[in-house]
Write a protein that holds these residues in place. Structure first.
Motif, mmCIF file in Angstrom:
data_model
loop_
_atom_site.group_PDB
_atom_site.id
_atom_site.type_symbol
_atom_site.label_atom_id
_atom_site.label_comp_id
_atom_site.label_asym_id
_atom_site.label_seq_id
_atom_site.Cartn_x
_atom_site.Cartn_y
_atom_site.Cartn_z
ATOM 1 N N THR A 65 0.836 -1.209 0.000
ATOM 2 C CA THR A 65 0.000 0.000 0.000
ATOM 3 C C THR A 65 0.863 1.247 0.000
ATOM 4 N N PHE A 66 1.856 1.299 0.884
ATOM 5 C CA PHE A 66 2.736 2.472 0.952
ATOM 6 C C PHE A 66 3.523 2.668 -0.337
ATOM 7 N N VAL A 67 4.050 1.589 -0.887
ATOM 8 C CA VAL A 67 4.846 1.695 -2.112
ATOM 9 C C VAL A 67 3.961 2.105 -3.288
ATOM 10 N N ALA A 68 2.749 1.569 -3.359
ATOM 11 C CA ALA A 68 1.827 1.956 -4.433
ATOM 12 C C ALA A 68 1.461 3.432 -4.325
ATOM 13 N N MET A 69 1.248 3.913 -3.105
ATOM 14 C CA MET A 69 0.931 5.337 -2.932
ATOM 15 C C MET A 69 2.142 6.198 -3.286
ATOM 16 N N PHE A 70 3.348 5.740 -2.961
ATOM 17 C CA PHE A 70 4.558 6.502 -3.273
ATOM 18 C C PHE A 70 4.755 6.629 -4.780
ATOM 19 N N PHE A 71 4.535 5.531 -5.510
ATOM 20 C CA PHE A 71 4.738 5.547 -6.961
ATOM 21 C C PHE A 71 3.473 5.876 -7.746
ATOM 22 N N SER A 72 2.361 6.102 -7.077
ATOM 23 C CA SER A 72 1.075 6.429 -7.711
ATOM 24 C C SER A 72 0.677 5.395 -8.757
ATOM 25 N N VAL A 73 0.639 4.142 -8.327
ATOM 26 C CA VAL A 73 0.184 3.059 -9.199
ATOM 27 C C VAL A 73 -1.075 2.465 -8.587
#
Length: 172
Positions: A65-73
């Motif tokens: 979740t955090f990584v997806a929010m960081f990369f906007s995917v």
């Protein structure tokens, strides 16, 4: 085709935004890129999900979740792909990662037997965990790379097939 297939199984963004556990993310969940399905967002989500699936940590879904929010995917795809490593697949995946890490570091394979005890976990963190973490990181990077480009090629192929079908279909 990939877009329709993904949308069929994706949850409603409004329902997820209202979920009690996800409310803690606040305005960050309002980013439309987290919910939009296009080639870039979906391929990036595949990469994030596959990378996080290889991480031998608890709460992989939270990391995704955090990584997806960081990369906007795409968030739902990222979180869903984490489940490729589940209680049934984890032992062979992580053992393979351990073997890869031992091969890269040129260390002999250790004979170990799992015991659910605090002492065994502390001992494992000192002996086999660094080797396994290296293998997991390398396999996570490779999986993310192959997943991203594989999904991109699949999406483009599917789109090209759709266009060919449109050209062949007579207009009414």
């Amino acid at each position: 085709m990939p877009k329709k297939f993904i949308k069929r199984f994706s949850p409603n963004p409004e329902t997820l935004k209202a979920h009690p556990h996800l409310k803690h993310f606040g305005a960050k969940l309002q980013n439309p890129n987290l919910w939009h399905i296009n080639r870039r967002s979906a391929a990036g989500a595949v990469a994030v999900g596959l990378f996080c699936a290889w991480m031998p940590i608890p709460f992989q879904m939270l990391l995704a979740t955090f990584v997806a929010m960081f990369f906007s995917v795409n968030l739902p795809i990222s979180v869903a792909l984490v489940w490729l490593s589940n209680p049934f697949t984890m032992p062979p995946l992580f053992y393979g990662a351990y073997r890869l890490g031992a091969f890269i570091l040129q260390q002999p394979l250790m004979d170990f037997h799992f015991k659910l005890s605090f002492h065994w976990i502390i001992n494992a963190l000192e002996t086999i965990a660094p080797v396994m973490f290296l293998g997991c990181f390398i396999l996570g990077c490779i999986s993310a790379f192959v997943g991203y480009w594989g999904f991109t090629v699949f999406w483009r192929y599917s789109s090209a097939q759709k266009w060919k079908k449109r050209k062949r279909t007579p207009k009414r």
